[in-house]
Design a protein around this motif. Sequence first.
Motif, PDB file in Angstrom:
ATOM      1  N   PHE A 138       0.817  -1.219   0.000  1.00  0.00           N
ATOM      2  CA  PHE A 138       0.000   0.000   0.000  1.00  0.00           C
ATOM      3  C   PHE A 138       0.853   1.272   0.000  1.00  0.00           C
ATOM      4  CE2 PHE A 138      -1.855  -3.355   2.733  1.00  0.00           C
ATOM      5  CZ  PHE A 138      -2.836  -3.799   1.862  1.00  0.00           C
ATOM      6  N   ALA A 139       2.036   1.198   0.606  1.00  0.00           N
ATOM      7  CA  ALA A 139       2.890   2.388   0.709  1.00  0.00           C
ATOM      8  C   ALA A 139       3.310   2.897  -0.667  1.00  0.00           C
ATOM      9  CB  ALA A 139       4.127   2.087   1.555  1.00  0.00           C
ATOM     10  N   GLY A 140       3.622   1.987  -1.578  1.00  0.00           N
ATOM     11  CA  GLY A 140       4.036   2.401  -2.919  1.00  0.00           C
ATOM     12  C   GLY A 140       2.941   3.187  -3.628  1.00  0.00           C
ATOM     13  N   ILE A 141       1.709   2.719  -3.520  1.00  0.00           N
ATOM     14  CA  ILE A 141       0.575   3.413  -4.140  1.00  0.00           C
ATOM     15  C   ILE A 141       0.398   4.793  -3.505  1.00  0.00           C
ATOM     16  CG2 ILE A 141      -1.940   3.362  -4.402  1.00  0.00           C
ATOM     17  CD1 ILE A 141      -1.675   0.288  -4.618  1.00  0.00           C
ATOM     18  N   ASN A 142       0.548   4.860  -2.186  1.00  0.00           N
ATOM     19  CA  ASN A 142       0.371   6.137  -1.484  1.00  0.00           C
ATOM     20  C   ASN A 142       1.447   7.152  -1.870  1.00  0.00           C
ATOM     21  OD1 ASN A 142      -1.862   5.140  -0.100  1.00  0.00           O
ATOM     22  ND2 ASN A 142      -0.629   4.381   1.599  1.00  0.00           N
ATOM     23  N   ILE A 143       2.688   6.705  -1.948  1.00  0.00           N
ATOM     24  CA  ILE A 143       3.799   7.614  -2.280  1.00  0.00           C
ATOM     25  C   ILE A 143       3.678   8.127  -3.717  1.00  0.00           C
ATOM     26  CG2 ILE A 143       6.298   7.732  -2.638  1.00  0.00           C
ATOM     27  CD1 ILE A 143       6.546   5.718  -0.287  1.00  0.00           C
ATOM     28  N   VAL A 144       3.430   7.217  -4.653  1.00  0.00           N
ATOM     29  CA  VAL A 144       3.302   7.617  -6.058  1.00  0.00           C
ATOM     30  C   VAL A 144       2.056   8.473  -6.269  1.00  0.00           C
ATOM     31  CG1 VAL A 144       2.959   6.757  -8.410  1.00  0.00           C
ATOM     32  CG2 VAL A 144       4.623   5.656  -6.904  1.00  0.00           C
ATOM     33  N   GLY A 145       0.960   8.108  -5.606  1.00  0.00           N
ATOM     34  CA  GLY A 145      -0.269   8.885  -5.735  1.00  0.00           C
ATOM     35  C   GLY A 145      -0.114  10.302  -5.223  1.00  0.00           C
TER      36      GLY A 145
ATOM     37  N   SER B 193      -1.584   1.268   8.879  1.00  0.00           N
ATOM     38  CA  SER B 193      -1.673   2.699   8.575  1.00  0.00           C
ATOM     39  C   SER B 193      -1.614   2.960   7.074  1.00  0.00           C
ATOM     40  CB  SER B 193      -0.552   3.458   9.284  1.00  0.00           C
ATOM     41  OG  SER B 193       0.712   3.106   8.759  1.00  0.00           O
ATOM     42  N   GLU B 194      -0.788   2.188   6.353  1.00  0.00           N
ATOM     43  CA  GLU B 194      -0.704   2.373   4.902  1.00  0.00           C
ATOM     44  C   GLU B 194      -1.996   1.925   4.210  1.00  0.00           C
ATOM     45  OE1 GLU B 194       1.484   3.982   3.327  1.00  0.00           O
ATOM     46  OE2 GLU B 194       3.202   4.079   4.680  1.00  0.00           O
ATOM     47  N   LEU B 195      -2.626   0.878   4.728  1.00  0.00           N
ATOM     48  CA  LEU B 195      -3.899   0.424   4.162  1.00  0.00           C
ATOM     49  C   LEU B 195      -4.979   1.490   4.325  1.00  0.00           C
ATOM     50  CD1 LEU B 195      -5.839  -1.650   2.955  1.00  0.00           C
ATOM     51  CD2 LEU B 195      -6.061  -2.673   5.239  1.00  0.00           C
ATOM     52  N   LEU B 196      -5.074   2.083   5.503  1.00  0.00           N
ATOM     53  CA  LEU B 196      -6.065   3.132   5.733  1.00  0.00           C
ATOM     54  C   LEU B 196      -5.836   4.312   4.780  1.00  0.00           C
ATOM     55  CD1 LEU B 196      -6.164   3.197   9.649  1.00  0.00           C
ATOM     56  CD2 LEU B 196      -7.958   2.372   8.111  1.00  0.00           C
ATOM     57  N   THR B 197      -4.579   4.691   4.596  1.00  0.00           N
ATOM     58  CA  THR B 197      -4.268   5.796   3.696  1.00  0.00           C
ATOM     59  C   THR B 197      -4.575   5.436   2.249  1.00  0.00           C
ATOM     60  OG1 THR B 197      -2.468   6.447   5.180  1.00  0.00           O
ATOM     61  CG2 THR B 197      -2.488   7.436   2.992  1.00  0.00           C
ATOM     62  N   ALA B 198      -4.302   4.188   1.865  1.00  0.00           N
ATOM     63  CA  ALA B 198      -4.556   3.752   0.487  1.00  0.00           C
ATOM     64  C   ALA B 198      -6.037   3.832   0.132  1.00  0.00           C
ATOM     65  CB  ALA B 198      -4.040   2.326   0.284  1.00  0.00           C
ATOM     66  N   ILE B 199      -6.896   3.561   1.105  1.00  0.00           N
ATOM     67  CA  ILE B 199      -8.344   3.662   0.856  1.00  0.00           C
ATOM     68  C   ILE B 199      -8.719   5.115   0.534  1.00  0.00           C
ATOM     69  CG2 ILE B 199     -10.624   3.449   1.917  1.00  0.00           C
ATOM     70  CD1 ILE B 199      -9.446   1.084   3.555  1.00  0.00           C
ATOM     71  N   VAL B 200      -8.186   6.038   1.331  1.00  0.00           N
ATOM     72  CA  VAL B 200      -8.449   7.464   1.079  1.00  0.00           C
ATOM     73  C   VAL B 200      -7.826   7.893  -0.242  1.00  0.00           C
ATOM     74  CG1 VAL B 200      -8.066   9.810   1.936  1.00  0.00           C
ATOM     75  CG2 VAL B 200      -8.606   7.963   3.541  1.00  0.00           C
ATOM     76  N   MET B 201      -6.608   7.418  -0.531  1.00  0.00           N
ATOM     77  CA  MET B 201      -5.930   7.775  -1.770  1.00  0.00           C
ATOM     78  C   MET B 201      -6.736   7.321  -2.987  1.00  0.00           C
ATOM     79  SD  MET B 201      -3.371   9.172  -3.323  1.00  0.00           S
ATOM     80  CE  MET B 201      -2.107   9.393  -2.071  1.00  0.00           C
ATOM     81  N   ALA B 202      -7.329   6.131  -2.921  1.00  0.00           N
ATOM     82  CA  ALA B 202      -8.130   5.630  -4.038  1.00  0.00           C
ATOM     83  C   ALA B 202      -9.308   6.558  -4.324  1.00  0.00           C
ATOM     84  CB  ALA B 202      -8.620   4.215  -3.740  1.00  0.00           C
ATOM     85  N   VAL B 203      -9.975   7.017  -3.259  1.00  0.00           N
ATOM     86  CA  VAL B 203     -11.111   7.935  -3.429  1.00  0.00           C
ATOM     87  C   VAL B 203     -10.642   9.252  -4.050  1.00  0.00           C
ATOM     88  CG1 VAL B 203     -12.879   9.267  -2.205  1.00  0.00           C
ATOM     89  CG2 VAL B 203     -12.386   6.903  -1.515  1.00  0.00           C
ATOM     90  N   VAL B 204      -9.522   9.782  -3.560  1.00  0.00           N
ATOM     91  CA  VAL B 204      -8.999  11.057  -4.066  1.00  0.00           C
ATOM     92  C   VAL B 204      -8.613  10.945  -5.542  1.00  0.00           C
ATOM     93  CG1 VAL B 204      -7.083  12.696  -3.893  1.00  0.00           C
ATOM     94  CG2 VAL B 204      -8.200  11.869  -1.823  1.00  0.00           C
ATOM     95  N   LEU B 205      -7.964   9.857  -5.936  1.00  0.00           N
ATOM     96  CA  LEU B 205      -7.529   9.695  -7.326  1.00  0.00           C
ATOM     97  C   LEU B 205      -8.709   9.519  -8.271  1.00  0.00           C
ATOM     98  CD1 LEU B 205      -4.358   7.429  -6.934  1.00  0.00           C
ATOM     99  CD2 LEU B 205      -4.437   9.866  -7.479  1.00  0.00           C
ATOM    100  N   VAL B 206      -9.752   8.840  -7.818  1.00  0.00           N
ATOM    101  CA  VAL B 206     -10.955   8.689  -8.674  1.00  0.00           C
ATOM    102  C   VAL B 206     -11.585  10.049  -8.915  1.00  0.00           C
ATOM    103  CG1 VAL B 206     -13.323   7.816  -8.709  1.00  0.00           C
ATOM    104  CG2 VAL B 206     -11.447   6.298  -8.054  1.00  0.00           C
ATOM    105  N   ARG B 207     -11.690  10.867  -7.854  1.00  0.00           N
ATOM    106  CA  ARG B 207     -12.252  12.215  -8.016  1.00  0.00           C
ATOM    107  C   ARG B 207     -11.351  13.091  -8.894  1.00  0.00           C
ATOM    108  NH1 ARG B 207     -14.431  13.788  -1.903  1.00  0.00           N
ATOM    109  NH2 ARG B 207     -16.208  12.344  -1.881  1.00  0.00           N
ATOM    110  N   ASP B 208     -10.029  12.933  -8.727  1.00  0.00           N
ATOM    111  CA  ASP B 208      -9.109  13.739  -9.501  1.00  0.00           C
ATOM    112  C   ASP B 208      -9.158  13.359 -10.976  1.00  0.00           C
ATOM    113  OD1 ASP B 208      -6.884  15.787  -9.225  1.00  0.00           O
ATOM    114  OD2 ASP B 208      -5.843  14.188 -10.305  1.00  0.00           O
TER     115      ASP B 208
END
Length: 432
Positions: free
Chosen positions: A358-365, A413-428
């Motif tokens: 999950f950390a990789g997705i969060n950092i790149v996102g 913690s990375e999983l929780l952030t990845a869930i939020v990141m997915a929502v943000v990227l879809v909206r973006d």
Amino acid sequence: MSVTKQFARYVTQNIFGMLGISCYIIADTFFIAKAAGTDGITVLNLVLPIYNLIFAIGSMIGVGSATRFTILRAQGEERAHDYFSNAICFVWMIGILFTLAGVFIPDKIIALMGGDAGIVALGTGYTRIFLLFTPFFMMNYVIMAFVRNDNQPSLAMAGTLAGSFSNILFDYIFMFPLGMGLEGAALATAASPIISILICSAHFFGKKNTVRFRLHAPSIAQLFGACQLGVPAFVGEISSGVITTVFNFLILGLVGNIGVAAYGVIANFALVAMAIFNGVSQGAQPIVSDCYGKGDVKSVRKIRNLGLATALGIAVVLIGAVYGFTDSLVSLFNSEHSAELAAYAHTGMRLYFIGFLFAGINIVGAGFLSATERARESFVTSVMRGFVCIIGCSLLFAAAFGINGVWLSFPASELLTAIVMAVVLVRDNRRL
């Protein structure tokens, strides 16, 4: 050149460059383990958050300023060139504060980070020396970022690798033939950014250089504007320091110095993993910012998808390597052959590294959001993973599951952030 080929070129070379930065800390750990054993690793792990803070500030100012430069240059704005001199000015102003701390209070810094009297005595000289060279560590990030964003990723990589290899060589020379101990390791580390700066600075005297140094009064407004876009780079570096600081205090309370030494082993391999993902994020940034500045939405989306897919693929490979070679990796830093350290580090490595899925997705996102001027969304997701979630999860999990809870708090913690990141990227995606 197609954006796919540009992505492959920039990301590959930037990963090697970021790995170079992390390698000299790995080299320190290896040589210190040989020279000073478990206590030496404990010293390094306690001051590692200070390294992270220095790198994070330099990275935020350097990457953020270079991102502003790239976007404004693509839009034909002459003021783009002001960001280089402004960044140089501020990293020296901030770096000197760390230098003064190294002169006057290195022992107090180690004590503040949780060191007992023996650890403070062992690590004071090491801490003093590396803090004296803080301005060069920070300036190195600025130079590398602008050279990379000015279409010279190969030179940025070469400078970083040369600095890192020289550090490894000087580590051996200073610590063993010259018998300088931990102070020798600090001097070797301090030489690394100076060599990197000298090599990368050749770009500014070449025909391909488009960056111009302009003398002008330091601008807080420009610094703030740059730092807004440098937040992911800051959190990418500082999160390791925050995690290390929180984990050190929790582990000291649970199992003592041997647990901190075990975490020192894990933290060093985690540093390499973070460097790879930061390399993907920062390598993609110049292309994303350039395409975004020109209004090329199709290319922006393509690079985003390539970055996320690359991060996920790398995470799978890293986790496979850790599970396949756990004991061999741990033994590299267990010079005293401590069975207790090996047991803690074995379990910790396997639990901790799950989080990189999950950390990789969060950092790149977060890097993508920053490169397209989505400063608020980038800030929120970066702070979630770097501070809020990791602190909350580590405190909760340590109380519930002990030492294994500490290791598991990073994936949670990375999983929780990845869930939020997915929502943000879809909206973006809809915005683009």
